[in-house]
Design a protein around this motif. Structure first.
Motif, short mmCIF file in Angstrom:
data_model
loop_
_atom_site.label_atom_id
_atom_site.label_comp_id
_atom_site.label_asym_id
_atom_site.label_seq_id
_atom_site.Cartn_x
_atom_site.Cartn_y
_atom_site.Cartn_z
N GLU A 217 2.31 -4.22 1.84
CA GLU A 217 2.62 -2.79 2.01
C GLU A 217 4.13 -2.63 2.05
OE1 GLU A 217 1.90 0.78 5.23
OE2 GLU A 217 0.31 -0.70 4.96
N TYR A 218 4.65 -1.64 1.30
CA TYR A 218 6.08 -1.46 1.13
C TYR A 218 6.43 0.03 1.14
CZ TYR A 218 5.03 -6.05 -0.79
OH TYR A 218 4.55 -7.32 -0.97
N GLU A 219 7.67 0.34 1.56
CA GLU A 219 8.15 1.73 1.50
C GLU A 219 9.42 1.78 0.67
OE1 GLU A 219 9.17 5.58 4.31
OE2 GLU A 219 8.57 3.70 5.26
N THR B 76 -2.32 1.69 -3.84
CA THR B 76 -2.71 2.79 -2.97
C THR B 76 -1.40 3.36 -2.45
OG1 THR B 76 -4.75 1.65 -2.39
CG2 THR B 76 -4.08 3.44 -0.96
N TRP C 224 -3.89 8.57 1.89
CA TRP C 224 -3.55 7.59 0.86
C TRP C 224 -4.35 7.90 -0.40
CZ3 TRP C 224 -0.06 3.50 1.45
CH2 TRP C 224 0.45 3.32 2.74
N LYS D 183 5.14 5.26 0.23
CA LYS D 183 4.62 3.96 0.62
C LYS D 183 3.60 3.51 -0.42
CE LYS D 183 5.19 4.62 5.57
NZ LYS D 183 4.54 4.66 6.88
N LYS E 206 0.69 0.18 -1.11
CA LYS E 206 0.07 -1.06 -0.67
C LYS E 206 -0.87 -1.52 -1.77
CE LYS E 206 -3.21 1.39 2.33
NZ LYS E 206 -3.71 1.53 3.70
N THR E 207 -1.03 -2.83 -1.84
CA THR E 207 -1.89 -3.41 -2.85
C THR E 207 -2.47 -4.72 -2.34
OG1 THR E 207 -2.07 -4.11 -5.16
CG2 THR E 207 0.01 -4.58 -4.06
#
Length: 93
Positions: free
Chosen positions: A33-35, A52, A61, A79, A81-82
């Motif tokens: 997960e990243y922003e 997502t 999301w 944000k 996430k994968t």
């Protein structure tokens, strides 16, 4: 000219280039997960895999599958996430 970008200790990597329409990057996001912050409008297309996303100001999301895209406003953040390595094309407009 091609530029190389790395984020989040190498978990996200991309190659940048310029077209007649502006800058673009093509890259890979490892599971996690990243922003990200934005300076320009971004159009992000998932080439392979699945993201997502949570756009700034939203509470739900959203799944973005291969072949789908989404837009992020300038001077914003989002944000992602994968669970699988995901390839993307990001166009800065």
């Amino acid at each position: 000219m091609i530029t190389e970008n790395q984020y989040f200790d190498g978990q996200v990597k991309s190659l940048g280039y310029e077209t007649t329409e502006g800058k673009s990057t093509i890259g890979i996001i490892n599971p996690g997960e990243y922003e990200f912050g934005t300076a320009n409008k971004e159009i992000m297309q998932v080439i392979e895999g699945k993201l997502t996303i949570l756009l700034k100001g939203k509470t739900e999301w959203q799944d973005i599958d291969a072949g789908q895209s989404f837009e992020v406003s300038p001077n914003s953040s989002f944000k992602v996430k994968t669970e699988v390595q995901t390839a993307y094309l990001c166009q800065y407009r």
